[in-house]
Write a protein that holds these residues in place. Structure first.
Motif, mmCIF file in Angstrom:
data_model
loop_
_atom_site.group_PDB
_atom_site.id
_atom_site.type_symbol
_atom_site.label_atom_id
_atom_site.label_comp_id
_atom_site.label_asym_id
_atom_site.label_seq_id
_atom_site.Cartn_x
_atom_site.Cartn_y
_atom_site.Cartn_z
ATOM 1 N N PHE A 15 5.080 -3.044 -3.821
ATOM 2 C CA PHE A 15 5.922 -3.570 -4.884
ATOM 3 C C PHE A 15 5.815 -5.088 -5.055
ATOM 4 O O PHE A 15 5.881 -5.574 -6.188
ATOM 5 N N PHE A 74 4.704 0.453 -12.877
ATOM 6 C CA PHE A 74 6.119 0.201 -13.127
ATOM 7 C C PHE A 74 6.490 0.745 -14.494
ATOM 8 O O PHE A 74 5.815 0.485 -15.485
ATOM 9 N N TYR A 98 9.392 2.330 -9.779
ATOM 10 C CA TYR A 98 8.154 1.910 -9.129
ATOM 11 C C TYR A 98 7.340 3.165 -8.874
ATOM 12 O O TYR A 98 7.792 4.096 -8.220
#
Length: 126
Positions: A15, A74, A98
């Motif tokens: 992430f 995303f 995510y």
């Protein structure tokens, strides 16, 4: 999918790499990158405009389209406008999903996003 941290030069994965990617997408002027003139945020033209409902909605639309085009890991679900004032400060939150393997079934499309006449235009790239 891994990348390089823009600050340290170390490997960046997960992430944090998505966050860096979104930051680059949102803050790069369209045409700023010489070898990728189609890449960038045409919504930066809106900076300095009055923060009307129309302008804020247009800004959110541009960010959503850029995320859909350039960051498959995303998926934006919601924009929340936290604060906006007369000095031009705007604070908002982007909520989304995510998807760490979203890039595996993704094919990059050659699209060009622009703002013309107060609306967002998406058309095939050259």
């Amino acid at each position: 999918m891994a990348g390089v941290d823009a600050d340290t030069g170390l490997v960046l994965d997960g992430f944090p790499h998505v966050e860096q990617s979104l930051g680059k997408i949102f803050t790069t002027f369209q045409g700023e990158r010489v070898m990728r003139e189609w890449f960038g945020n045409p919504g930066l033209k809106l900076l300095g405009e009055n923060a009307t409902e129309r302008t804020v909605l247009l800004w959110f639309n541009v960010l959503w389209m850029l995320t859909e085009l350039f960051e498959p890991r995303f998926k934006i679900r919601q924009f929340v406008l936290n604060d906006i004032n007369r000095l031009g400060f705007g604070d908002f939150t982007i909520n989304g999903d995510y998807r760490p393997f979203g890039h595996l079934d993704w094919q990059q499309t050659a699209m060009f996003v622009s703002i013309e006449g107060g609306s967002v235009i998406v058309r095939p790239g050259n």
